[in-house]
Design an enzyme around this catalytic site. Structure first.
Site, PDB file in Angstrom:
ATOM      1  N   LYS A  13      15.464  18.751  54.381  1.00  0.00           N
ATOM      2  CA  LYS A  13      14.749  19.652  53.462  1.00  0.00           C
ATOM      3  C   LYS A  13      15.665  20.150  52.347  1.00  0.00           C
ATOM      4  CE  LYS A  13      13.523  22.632  56.701  1.00  0.00           C
ATOM      5  NZ  LYS A  13      14.166  22.052  57.903  1.00  0.00           N
ATOM      6  N   ARG A  88       8.950  30.342  59.286  1.00  0.00           N
ATOM      7  CA  ARG A  88       9.313  29.665  60.533  1.00  0.00           C
ATOM      8  C   ARG A  88       8.498  30.189  61.712  1.00  0.00           C
ATOM      9  NH1 ARG A  88      14.861  28.196  58.780  1.00  0.00           N
ATOM     10  NH2 ARG A  88      15.910  26.930  60.339  1.00  0.00           N
ATOM     11  N   ARG A 122      26.633  16.375  60.253  1.00  0.00           N
ATOM     12  CA  ARG A 122      26.553  17.125  58.988  1.00  0.00           C
ATOM     13  C   ARG A 122      27.815  17.960  58.763  1.00  0.00           C
ATOM     14  NH1 ARG A 122      21.141  20.467  57.637  1.00  0.00           N
ATOM     15  NH2 ARG A 122      21.823  21.961  59.190  1.00  0.00           N
ATOM     16  N   ARG A 155      28.974  23.642  60.434  1.00  0.00           N
ATOM     17  CA  ARG A 155      28.307  24.902  60.749  1.00  0.00           C
ATOM     18  C   ARG A 155      28.319  25.130  62.256  1.00  0.00           C
ATOM     19  NH1 ARG A 155      22.611  24.574  57.596  1.00  0.00           N
ATOM     20  NH2 ARG A 155      21.994  25.632  59.501  1.00  0.00           N
ATOM     21  N   ARG A 166      18.248  24.948  68.781  1.00  0.00           N
ATOM     22  CA  ARG A 166      17.495  25.090  67.518  1.00  0.00           C
ATOM     23  C   ARG A 166      16.246  24.220  67.535  1.00  0.00           C
ATOM     24  NH1 ARG A 166      21.504  23.460  63.182  1.00  0.00           N
ATOM     25  NH2 ARG A 166      20.035  24.142  61.593  1.00  0.00           N
TER      26      ARG A 166
HETATM   27  P1  AMP Z   1      18.666  26.763  58.153  1.00  0.00           P
HETATM   28  O1  AMP Z   1      19.806  26.672  57.197  1.00  0.00           O
HETATM   29  O2  AMP Z   1      17.319  26.755  57.493  1.00  0.00           O
HETATM   30  O3  AMP Z   1      18.766  25.773  59.294  1.00  0.00           O
HETATM   31  O4  AMP Z   1      18.763  28.227  58.830  1.00  0.00           O
HETATM   32  C1  AMP Z   1      19.909  28.613  59.563  1.00  0.00           C
HETATM   33  C2  AMP Z   1      19.593  29.796  60.457  1.00  0.00           C
HETATM   34  O5  AMP Z   1      19.196  30.919  59.667  1.00  0.00           O
HETATM   35  C3  AMP Z   1      18.443  29.606  61.453  1.00  0.00           C
HETATM   36  O6  AMP Z   1      18.846  28.906  62.623  1.00  0.00           O
HETATM   37  C4  AMP Z   1      18.073  31.057  61.733  1.00  0.00           C
HETATM   38  O7  AMP Z   1      19.041  31.684  62.563  1.00  0.00           O
HETATM   39  C5  AMP Z   1      18.205  31.690  60.352  1.00  0.00           C
HETATM   40  N1  AMP Z   1      16.936  31.573  59.592  1.00  0.00           N
HETATM   41  C6  AMP Z   1      16.715  30.835  58.471  1.00  0.00           C
HETATM   42  N2  AMP Z   1      15.455  30.957  58.052  1.00  0.00           N
HETATM   43  C7  AMP Z   1      14.832  31.778  58.943  1.00  0.00           C
HETATM   44  C8  AMP Z   1      13.507  32.253  59.076  1.00  0.00           C
HETATM   45  N3  AMP Z   1      12.549  31.911  58.205  1.00  0.00           N
HETATM   46  N4  AMP Z   1      13.239  33.081  60.118  1.00  0.00           N
HETATM   47  C9  AMP Z   1      14.192  33.438  60.992  1.00  0.00           C
HETATM   48  N5  AMP Z   1      15.461  32.996  60.948  1.00  0.00           N
HETATM   49  C10 AMP Z   1      15.789  32.174  59.925  1.00  0.00           C
END
Ligand code: AMP
Length: 209
Positions: A13, A88, A122, A155, A166
């Site tokens: 994404k 989410r 990654r 990360r 996740r």
């Molecule tokens: P991402 O980079 O989108 O994979 O997000 C990394 C982390 O940020 C996720 O595993 C959550 O801990 C937090 N996070 C990102 N977006 C959300 C969301 N919409 N709701 C809750 N936690 C989020």
């Protein structure tokens, strides 16, 4: 164009969003990046969410919704946006519906095995957020960012123990959004398994522009 990018972690994404923001001339708003910036800047919010992100859990809806509301109110989001990683949960989707009218929700489809392969390879440049992959998109010099020369990091939530978690969180909390947006007539599916250019072309074609 008001877009949401939906799909499991590692579906690409963020990669597609960085191409799409240029194509459509709209900002890429990644809630994961927003949280990571708060953590880097050691803000109160950053301190609050650091352990949650490291473990791969979701930040509480109230905190996330307030952050997105504030971001969408900024000038650059007035003519459209790409929301990547939000909503989410169903509660977040309901809240978003009260804030803006969406044009489409792009669902990036990718199987569990491929997700694990992509996430575990990654690597990221911490200061710019640029993403690489050890196999599919390696940097010119091993472990070093092409532009800044900084050492690439993995990360915490891309480490094996957090990846499985996740994915479970995605299946439980986020996948129900597929039916939610199907019912709203907003969902468009894209096969996320080919190259980024191919995925981008599919998306542009399905969005017709
Ligand atoms: P991402 O980079 O989108 O994979 O997000 C990394 C982390 O940020 C996720 O595993 C959550 O801990 C937090 N996070 C990102 N977006 C959300 C969301 N919409 N709701 C809750 N936690 C989020």
């Amino acid at each position: 164009m008001n877009l949401v990018f939906l799909g499991p972690p590692g579906a690409g994404k963020g990669t597609i969003a960085s191409q799409a923001k240029k194509h459509y001339g709209i900002p890429h708003i990644s809630t994961g990046d927003l949280f990571r910036n708060h953590i880097k800047g050691e803000t109160d919010l950053g301190k609050q969410v650091k352990a949650i992100l490291a473990g791969g859990d979701l930040v509480p809806d109230s905190i996330t919704i307030a952050m997105v509301k504030e971001r969408l109110a900024e000038d650059d989001a007035k003519n459209g946006f790409i929301l990547d990683g939000f909503p989410r949960t169903i509660a977040q989707a309901e809240a978003l519906k009260m804030m803006v009218q969406l044009d489409a929700v792009v669902n990036f489809e990718l199987g569990r095995e491929q997700v694990i392969k992509r996430l575990s390879g990654r690597r990221m440049c911490k200061s710019t957020g640029r993403i690489y992959h050890l196999t599919y998109d390696p940097p010119k010099r091993e472990g070093i960012d092409d532009e800044t020369g900084e050492a690439l990091i993995q990360r915490d939530d891309d480490k094996p123990e957090a990846i499985e978690h996740r994915l479970d969180v995605y299946l439980e909390q986020t996948e129900p959004l597929i039916s939610f947006y199907k019912r709203e007539g907003l969902l468009v599916d894209v096969d996320a398994s080919p190259s980024p250019n191919n995925v981008m072309a599919q998306m542009v074609s399905v969005l017709k522009g």
